[in-house]
Design a protein around this motif. Structure first.
Motif, mmCIF file in Angstrom:
data_model
loop_
_atom_site.group_PDB
_atom_site.id
_atom_site.type_symbol
_atom_site.label_atom_id
_atom_site.label_comp_id
_atom_site.label_asym_id
_atom_site.label_seq_id
_atom_site.Cartn_x
_atom_site.Cartn_y
_atom_site.Cartn_z
ATOM 1 N N UNK A 71 28.539 31.990 86.436
ATOM 2 C CA UNK A 71 29.941 31.624 86.642
ATOM 3 C C UNK A 71 30.510 30.988 85.380
ATOM 4 N N UNK A 72 29.736 30.143 84.737
ATOM 5 C CA UNK A 72 30.201 29.526 83.497
ATOM 6 C C UNK A 72 30.376 30.568 82.396
ATOM 7 N N UNK A 73 29.446 31.511 82.311
ATOM 8 C CA UNK A 73 29.582 32.577 81.323
ATOM 9 C C UNK A 73 30.800 33.444 81.602
ATOM 10 N N UNK A 74 31.088 33.693 82.862
ATOM 11 C CA UNK A 74 32.240 34.520 83.215
ATOM 12 C C UNK A 74 33.553 33.810 82.894
ATOM 13 N N UNK A 75 33.563 32.489 82.878
ATOM 14 C CA UNK A 75 34.783 31.738 82.573
ATOM 15 C C UNK A 75 35.053 31.649 81.070
ATOM 16 N N UNK A 76 34.038 31.852 80.251
ATOM 17 C CA UNK A 76 34.210 31.721 78.807
ATOM 18 C C UNK A 76 35.282 32.645 78.219
ATOM 19 N N UNK A 77 35.299 33.948 78.513
ATOM 20 C CA UNK A 77 36.337 34.806 77.928
ATOM 21 C C UNK A 77 37.751 34.388 78.329
ATOM 22 N N UNK A 78 37.929 33.977 79.570
ATOM 23 C CA UNK A 78 39.242 33.535 80.024
ATOM 24 C C UNK A 78 39.705 32.323 79.230
ATOM 25 N N UNK A 79 38.820 31.354 79.097
ATOM 26 C CA UNK A 79 39.161 30.143 78.352
ATOM 27 C C UNK A 79 39.393 30.469 76.879
ATOM 28 N N UNK A 80 38.549 31.309 76.327
ATOM 29 C CA UNK A 80 38.675 31.658 74.914
ATOM 30 C C UNK A 80 39.950 32.407 74.588
ATOM 31 N N UNK A 81 40.303 33.377 75.398
ATOM 32 C CA UNK A 81 41.512 34.147 75.125
ATOM 33 C C UNK A 81 42.768 33.297 75.247
ATOM 34 N N UNK A 82 42.822 32.441 76.232
ATOM 35 C CA UNK A 82 44.040 31.670 76.444
ATOM 36 C C UNK A 82 44.123 30.398 75.622
ATOM 37 N N UNK A 83 43.054 30.013 74.953
ATOM 38 C CA UNK A 83 43.124 28.838 74.096
ATOM 39 C C UNK A 83 43.571 29.192 72.684
ATOM 40 N N UNK A 84 43.605 30.457 72.349
ATOM 41 C CA UNK A 84 43.977 30.872 70.999
ATOM 42 C C UNK A 84 45.430 30.630 70.657
ATOM 43 N N UNK A 85 46.310 30.646 71.640
ATOM 44 C CA UNK A 85 47.726 30.447 71.361
ATOM 45 C C UNK A 85 48.027 29.089 70.771
ATOM 46 N N UNK A 86 47.363 28.080 71.265
ATOM 47 C CA UNK A 86 47.600 26.738 70.726
ATOM 48 C C UNK A 86 47.016 26.590 69.319
ATOM 49 N N UNK A 87 45.955 27.318 69.031
ATOM 50 C CA UNK A 87 45.360 27.259 67.694
ATOM 51 C C UNK A 87 46.169 28.044 66.673
ATOM 52 N N UNK A 88 46.891 29.066 67.111
ATOM 53 C CA UNK A 88 47.587 29.964 66.195
ATOM 54 C C UNK A 88 48.933 29.427 65.747
ATOM 55 N N UNK A 89 49.385 28.336 66.288
ATOM 56 C CA UNK A 89 50.719 27.831 65.968
ATOM 57 C C UNK A 89 50.868 27.494 64.478
ATOM 58 N N UNK A 90 49.850 26.924 63.871
ATOM 59 C CA UNK A 90 49.964 26.487 62.477
ATOM 60 C C UNK A 90 48.897 27.107 61.588
ATOM 61 N N UNK A 91 48.420 28.282 61.964
ATOM 62 C CA UNK A 91 47.342 28.917 61.211
ATOM 63 C C UNK A 91 47.897 30.092 60.407
ATOM 64 N N UNK A 92 47.549 30.176 59.126
ATOM 65 C CA UNK A 92 48.035 31.302 58.307
ATOM 66 C C UNK A 92 47.292 32.592 58.628
ATOM 67 N N UNK A 93 47.525 33.580 57.799
ATOM 68 C CA UNK A 93 46.870 34.870 57.981
ATOM 69 C C UNK A 93 45.369 34.747 57.760
ATOM 70 N N UNK A 94 44.635 35.557 58.484
ATOM 71 C CA UNK A 94 43.185 35.595 58.365
ATOM 72 C C UNK A 94 42.796 37.052 58.166
#
Length: 72
Positions: free
Chosen positions: A5-28
């Protein structure tokens, strides 16, 4: 069971946490960070699902009990 169950929750958390990280991040690698983030999590999701499939033992138990019941 809890690990799956914890492994299954990882992709959901990972995909939706990227928006907050991308606000001030330049090109990669020449593309926006959020695109790289989503591509990474797409590949990670496939790997995590393969790991969950390997950890799942319900099919093996069902097949062995079906074989044992059918041979009697």
């Amino acid at each position: 069971m809890k690990l799956r169950i914890l492994l299954a929750a990882l992709p959901f958390i990972g995909l939706y946490s990227g928006g907050s990280l991308a606000a001030h991040t330049p090109l990669l690698f020449g593309v926006p960070f959020l695109l790289v983030w989503n591509l990474f999590w797409m590949a990670a999701t496939a790997a995590i699902l393969a790991l969950i499939y390997c950890l799942d033992s319900r099919d093996e138990a069902a097949n062995s009990s079906a074989r044992a019941g059918g041979s009697q």
